[in-house]
Design an enzyme around this catalytic site. Structure first.
Site, PDB file in Angstrom:
ATOM      1  N   HIS A   7       0.825  -1.203   0.000  1.00  0.00           N
ATOM      2  CA  HIS A   7       0.000   0.000   0.000  1.00  0.00           C
ATOM      3  C   HIS A   7       0.859   1.253   0.000  1.00  0.00           C
ATOM      4  O   HIS A   7       2.054   1.198   0.255  1.00  0.00           O
ATOM      5  CB  HIS A   7      -0.974   0.023   1.181  1.00  0.00           C
ATOM      6  CG  HIS A   7      -0.334   0.147   2.534  1.00  0.00           C
ATOM      7  ND1 HIS A   7       0.062  -0.962   3.264  1.00  0.00           N
ATOM      8  CD2 HIS A   7      -0.005   1.226   3.289  1.00  0.00           C
ATOM      9  CE1 HIS A   7       0.579  -0.559   4.409  1.00  0.00           C
ATOM     10  NE2 HIS A   7       0.560   0.772   4.449  1.00  0.00           N
ATOM     11  N   GLU A  43      -8.038   4.676   9.971  1.00  0.00           N
ATOM     12  CA  GLU A  43      -7.551   4.360   8.633  1.00  0.00           C
ATOM     13  C   GLU A  43      -8.624   3.721   7.778  1.00  0.00           C
ATOM     14  O   GLU A  43      -9.517   3.054   8.282  1.00  0.00           O
ATOM     15  CB  GLU A  43      -6.314   3.479   8.694  1.00  0.00           C
ATOM     16  CG  GLU A  43      -6.462   2.232   9.529  1.00  0.00           C
ATOM     17  CD  GLU A  43      -5.150   1.503   9.702  1.00  0.00           C
ATOM     18  OE1 GLU A  43      -4.828   0.687   8.819  1.00  0.00           O
ATOM     19  OE2 GLU A  43      -4.459   1.749  10.700  1.00  0.00           O
ATOM     20  N   GLN A  60      -3.890   3.581   1.618  1.00  0.00           N
ATOM     21  CA  GLN A  60      -4.253   3.613   3.033  1.00  0.00           C
ATOM     22  C   GLN A  60      -4.382   5.075   3.437  1.00  0.00           C
ATOM     23  O   GLN A  60      -3.400   5.811   3.449  1.00  0.00           O
ATOM     24  CB  GLN A  60      -3.180   2.934   3.873  1.00  0.00           C
ATOM     25  CG  GLN A  60      -3.468   2.956   5.359  1.00  0.00           C
ATOM     26  CD  GLN A  60      -2.301   2.422   6.170  1.00  0.00           C
ATOM     27  OE1 GLN A  60      -1.155   2.767   5.907  1.00  0.00           O
ATOM     28  NE2 GLN A  60      -2.593   1.576   7.145  1.00  0.00           N
ATOM     29  N   HIS A  84       4.004   7.239   3.470  1.00  0.00           N
ATOM     30  CA  HIS A  84       4.930   6.111   3.390  1.00  0.00           C
ATOM     31  C   HIS A  84       4.558   5.175   2.256  1.00  0.00           C
ATOM     32  O   HIS A  84       3.451   5.223   1.723  1.00  0.00           O
ATOM     33  CB  HIS A  84       4.980   5.336   4.709  1.00  0.00           C
ATOM     34  CG  HIS A  84       3.713   4.632   5.067  1.00  0.00           C
ATOM     35  ND1 HIS A  84       2.685   5.251   5.742  1.00  0.00           N
ATOM     36  CD2 HIS A  84       3.297   3.354   4.833  1.00  0.00           C
ATOM     37  CE1 HIS A  84       1.698   4.385   5.928  1.00  0.00           C
ATOM     38  NE2 HIS A  84       2.042   3.219   5.374  1.00  0.00           N
ATOM     39  N   GLU A 134       7.507   0.873   4.971  1.00  0.00           N
ATOM     40  CA  GLU A 134       6.873  -0.093   5.876  1.00  0.00           C
ATOM     41  C   GLU A 134       6.999  -1.479   5.263  1.00  0.00           C
ATOM     42  O   GLU A 134       6.860  -1.662   4.055  1.00  0.00           O
ATOM     43  CB  GLU A 134       5.402   0.256   6.047  1.00  0.00           C
ATOM     44  CG  GLU A 134       4.650  -0.635   7.008  1.00  0.00           C
ATOM     45  CD  GLU A 134       3.193  -0.237   7.165  1.00  0.00           C
ATOM     46  OE1 GLU A 134       2.529  -0.843   8.029  1.00  0.00           O
ATOM     47  OE2 GLU A 134       2.702   0.649   6.432  1.00  0.00           O
TER      48      GLU A 134
END
Length: 142
Positions: A7, A43, A60, A84, A134
């Protein structure tokens, strides 16, 4: 081993307005919503497509639930936008060890709880060409 782009995390001030933007502009629909108290965020995962390994790629959307959360601090400094990039892996602990073995710093000593019951860790942006990265291990769904 990295298997996919899991994501892209997008910081937003108003998650409902952001959901409506992505729905209206691209036709993306919400696949999953939750509040992660540990991270201080609300989220919404908008599913983009599926992948060969059974995972999927998402946007996300992240809205802070408290002013001291990392997303709230990010919004204060950088405003809304890409926060991110997340890569999927079958084993987040092993992938973290492999990446940190190259000199990249992990933000957490052990994986933490993520969306859908996933296991996650973050890599320091100063070690990843300025990008907060991530690593995500999706939960096994039976």
């Amino acid at each position: 081993m990295i298997t996919r782009v899991d994501h892209i995390g997008i910081a937003c001030r108003d998650i409902a307005a952001s959901i409506e933007f992505y729905r209206r502009t691209y036709g993306f629909e919400v696949f999953h919503e939750e509040v992660n108290e540990q991270q201080g965020v609300r989220e919404a995962m908008l599913r983009i497509n599926g992948t060969d390994d059974g995972g999927a790629t998402y946007l996300q959307l992240l809205e802070p639930t408290r002013p001291e959360s990392p997303i709230a601090k990010y919004l204060e400094t950088h405003g809304e936008g890409v926060h991110h990039v997340a890569f999927g892996t079958a084993d987040v602990a092993a992938e973290t060890a492999a990446v940190t073995g190259t000199g990249v710093r992990a933000l957490y000593p052990e994986p933490r709880h993520g969306t859908f019951g996933s296991q996650i860790n973050f890599l320091h942006p100063k070690d990843c060409q300025g990008i907060l990265t991530e690593l995500v291990q999706s939960p096994v769904h039976e």
